[in-house]
Design an enzyme around this catalytic site. Sequence first.
Site, PDB file in Angstrom:
ATOM      1  N   ASP A 123      -1.711  -0.899   5.850  1.00 46.66           N
ATOM      2  CA  ASP A 123      -2.132  -0.449   7.171  1.00 46.66           C
ATOM      3  C   ASP A 123      -3.640  -0.337   7.332  1.00 46.66           C
ATOM      4  O   ASP A 123      -4.135  -0.201   8.447  1.00 46.66           O
ATOM      5  CB  ASP A 123      -1.531   0.931   7.477  1.00 46.66           C
ATOM      6  CG  ASP A 123      -2.206   2.042   6.684  1.00 46.66           C
ATOM      7  OD1 ASP A 123      -2.800   2.934   7.311  1.00 46.66           O
ATOM      8  OD2 ASP A 123      -2.154   2.003   5.440  1.00 46.66           O
ATOM      9  N   GLU A 179      -1.761  10.488   4.156  1.00 45.25           N
ATOM     10  CA  GLU A 179      -2.858  10.085   3.291  1.00 45.25           C
ATOM     11  C   GLU A 179      -2.986  11.187   2.242  1.00 45.25           C
ATOM     12  O   GLU A 179      -3.339  12.326   2.558  1.00 45.25           O
ATOM     13  CB  GLU A 179      -4.152   9.934   4.085  1.00 45.25           C
ATOM     14  CG  GLU A 179      -4.134   8.817   5.121  1.00 45.25           C
ATOM     15  CD  GLU A 179      -4.221   7.435   4.506  1.00 45.25           C
ATOM     16  OE1 GLU A 179      -4.742   7.315   3.364  1.00 45.25           O
ATOM     17  OE2 GLU A 179      -3.764   6.469   5.155  1.00 45.25           O
ATOM     18  N   LYS A 210      -6.880  -4.987  -5.172  1.00 47.38           N
ATOM     19  CA  LYS A 210      -5.526  -5.286  -4.683  1.00 47.38           C
ATOM     20  C   LYS A 210      -5.295  -6.795  -4.625  1.00 47.38           C
ATOM     21  O   LYS A 210      -4.220  -7.291  -4.998  1.00 47.38           O
ATOM     22  CB  LYS A 210      -5.312  -4.675  -3.301  1.00 47.38           C
ATOM     23  CG  LYS A 210      -5.227  -3.156  -3.291  1.00 47.38           C
ATOM     24  CD  LYS A 210      -4.883  -2.635  -1.900  1.00 47.38           C
ATOM     25  CE  LYS A 210      -4.809  -1.115  -1.872  1.00 47.38           C
ATOM     26  NZ  LYS A 210      -4.283  -0.590  -0.617  1.00 47.38           N
ATOM     27  N   ASP A 232      -0.251   4.983   0.925  1.00 52.47           N
ATOM     28  CA  ASP A 232      -0.562   5.967   1.961  1.00 52.47           C
ATOM     29  C   ASP A 232      -0.443   5.358   3.354  1.00 52.47           C
ATOM     30  O   ASP A 232      -1.031   4.306   3.642  1.00 52.47           O
ATOM     31  CB  ASP A 232      -1.978   6.506   1.763  1.00 52.47           C
ATOM     32  CG  ASP A 232      -2.126   7.305   0.474  1.00 52.47           C
ATOM     33  OD1 ASP A 232      -3.000   8.167   0.422  1.00 52.47           O
ATOM     34  OD2 ASP A 232      -1.357   7.057  -0.471  1.00 52.47           O
ATOM     35  N   ASP A 252       0.866  -1.160   0.000  1.00 50.70           N
ATOM     36  CA  ASP A 252       0.000   0.000   0.000  1.00 50.70           C
ATOM     37  C   ASP A 252       0.915   1.227   0.000  1.00 50.70           C
ATOM     38  O   ASP A 252       2.093   1.128   0.358  1.00 50.70           O
ATOM     39  CB  ASP A 252      -0.871  -0.035   1.255  1.00 50.70           C
ATOM     40  CG  ASP A 252      -1.726   1.193   1.417  1.00 50.70           C
ATOM     41  OD1 ASP A 252      -2.311   1.651   0.419  1.00 50.70           O
ATOM     42  OD2 ASP A 252      -1.806   1.712   2.547  1.00 50.70           O
ATOM     43  N   ARG A 294     -15.105  11.583  -1.120  1.00 45.81           N
ATOM     44  CA  ARG A 294     -14.006  12.502  -0.815  1.00 45.81           C
ATOM     45  C   ARG A 294     -13.458  13.153  -2.076  1.00 45.81           C
ATOM     46  O   ARG A 294     -13.189  14.355  -2.120  1.00 45.81           O
ATOM     47  CB  ARG A 294     -12.885  11.750  -0.079  1.00 45.81           C
ATOM     48  CG  ARG A 294     -13.218  11.364   1.353  1.00 45.81           C
ATOM     49  CD  ARG A 294     -12.110  10.528   1.955  1.00 45.81           C
ATOM     50  NE  ARG A 294     -12.054   9.192   1.355  1.00 45.81           N
ATOM     51  CZ  ARG A 294     -10.956   8.429   1.312  1.00 45.81           C
ATOM     52  NH1 ARG A 294      -9.814   8.886   1.794  1.00 45.81           N
ATOM     53  NH2 ARG A 294     -10.998   7.232   0.769  1.00 45.81           N
ATOM     54  N   ASN A 296      -8.701  -1.817   3.760  1.00 47.98           N
ATOM     55  CA  ASN A 296      -8.694  -2.183   2.345  1.00 47.98           C
ATOM     56  C   ASN A 296      -7.438  -2.954   1.940  1.00 47.98           C
ATOM     57  O   ASN A 296      -7.276  -3.313   0.770  1.00 47.98           O
ATOM     58  CB  ASN A 296      -8.858  -0.946   1.456  1.00 47.98           C
ATOM     59  CG  ASN A 296      -7.752   0.060   1.630  1.00 47.98           C
ATOM     60  OD1 ASN A 296      -7.211   0.236   2.720  1.00 47.98           O
ATOM     61  ND2 ASN A 296      -7.390   0.749   0.562  1.00 47.98           N
ATOM     62  N   SER A 336      -2.111   0.709  -4.627  1.00 50.90           N
ATOM     63  CA  SER A 336      -2.561   1.822  -3.800  1.00 50.90           C
ATOM     64  C   SER A 336      -3.968   2.298  -4.126  1.00 50.90           C
ATOM     65  O   SER A 336      -4.330   2.433  -5.299  1.00 50.90           O
ATOM     66  CB  SER A 336      -1.587   3.006  -3.965  1.00 50.90           C
ATOM     67  OG  SER A 336      -2.064   4.151  -3.290  1.00 50.90           O
ATOM     68  N   GLY A 337      -4.713   2.576  -3.066  1.00 47.48           N
ATOM     69  CA  GLY A 337      -5.987   3.249  -3.212  1.00 47.48           C
ATOM     70  C   GLY A 337      -5.819   4.748  -3.359  1.00 47.48           C
ATOM     71  O   GLY A 337      -6.802   5.491  -3.404  1.00 47.48           O
TER      72      GLY A 337
END
Length: 306
Positions: free
Chosen positions: A250, A103, A227, A96, A94, A139, A253, A182-183
């Site tokens: 972390d 983030e 992912k 962030d 991941d 967001r 997700n 990564s999201g």
Amino acid sequence: MTASITLIGDNLAQYEPSFQAWLSTQQLEASRKVLTNQKDAFCVQRYDLSTPITDGKYGELRAALLALADQTGIDHILQRSTPNIRQTGLAVFDMDSTLIKAEVMDELAVEMGIGEQIAAVTASAMRGEIDFVQSFTQRLSLLNGLSSDVMDSVYQRIEHMDGIGTLMQVLHHFGWKTAILSGGFTYFADRVQTDHGMTEVHANVLEIVDRKLTGNYVGPIVDAKRKQVLLAELSQKYAIPADQIIACGDGANDLLMLNDAALGVALHAKPIVRQQAPCPMNQLGLDGVLYLLGLSSDEISSLVNA
């Protein structure tokens, strides 16, 4: 390879008798190896278990060790097996709050003047309290109209995670493939990839029109399931066996990919992730992964300085 327990913290010499007694109560036999040296500001001890661990016993041990970690402030990390660092493998991360100490969505929101509002939603999503895709689109829509010119300065102020350079250098020394799943956003993930020589990036693409964010994205969202799928695809692409795969993240997700990996490390993770991920680690940065692979401080130093 046999199961193991790695302790990471301060003053392990004082804690060792208590932990040895705990091992006895669990009817576990283990050989101990100290991986750190006197120059280190922390201690790492690895206990290789000679007692076979059944599936039922594994769950009980993991819960007990997590409770000990919470009580003592010392990481107690149970591993079913250990990938061989000296053979080619795949490590996925991941971005962030894993590869970087931020983030990105929150940092962009600061530029928009809505930092606190966005951060609250991000934290809730990472704790698994609300759906990631729903929170992501919500967001992102609030960033409509933000100038894309701010993205470089945002990246420049973001700190990279402690130990990232050491971990990547050692993994690449042994020919490992390293990928960002990564999201977050490709603009930032691509920069991290370049800075650390990583193999691949899979992240979300921001839609930008006339140098302004539209509040929309292009292509599929990299969520938990995506992912997991990407991890399987990369394993097949590079012909990496399942027992040579590391995943690190972390947030909620990240749980699917963490549980699919041979070594799934939840780094400084949210409580729900600590409870559900295989290997929660709080006391070190990304270089702590190298101790979970069985390397000593002296070995890490020699590889980094080679």
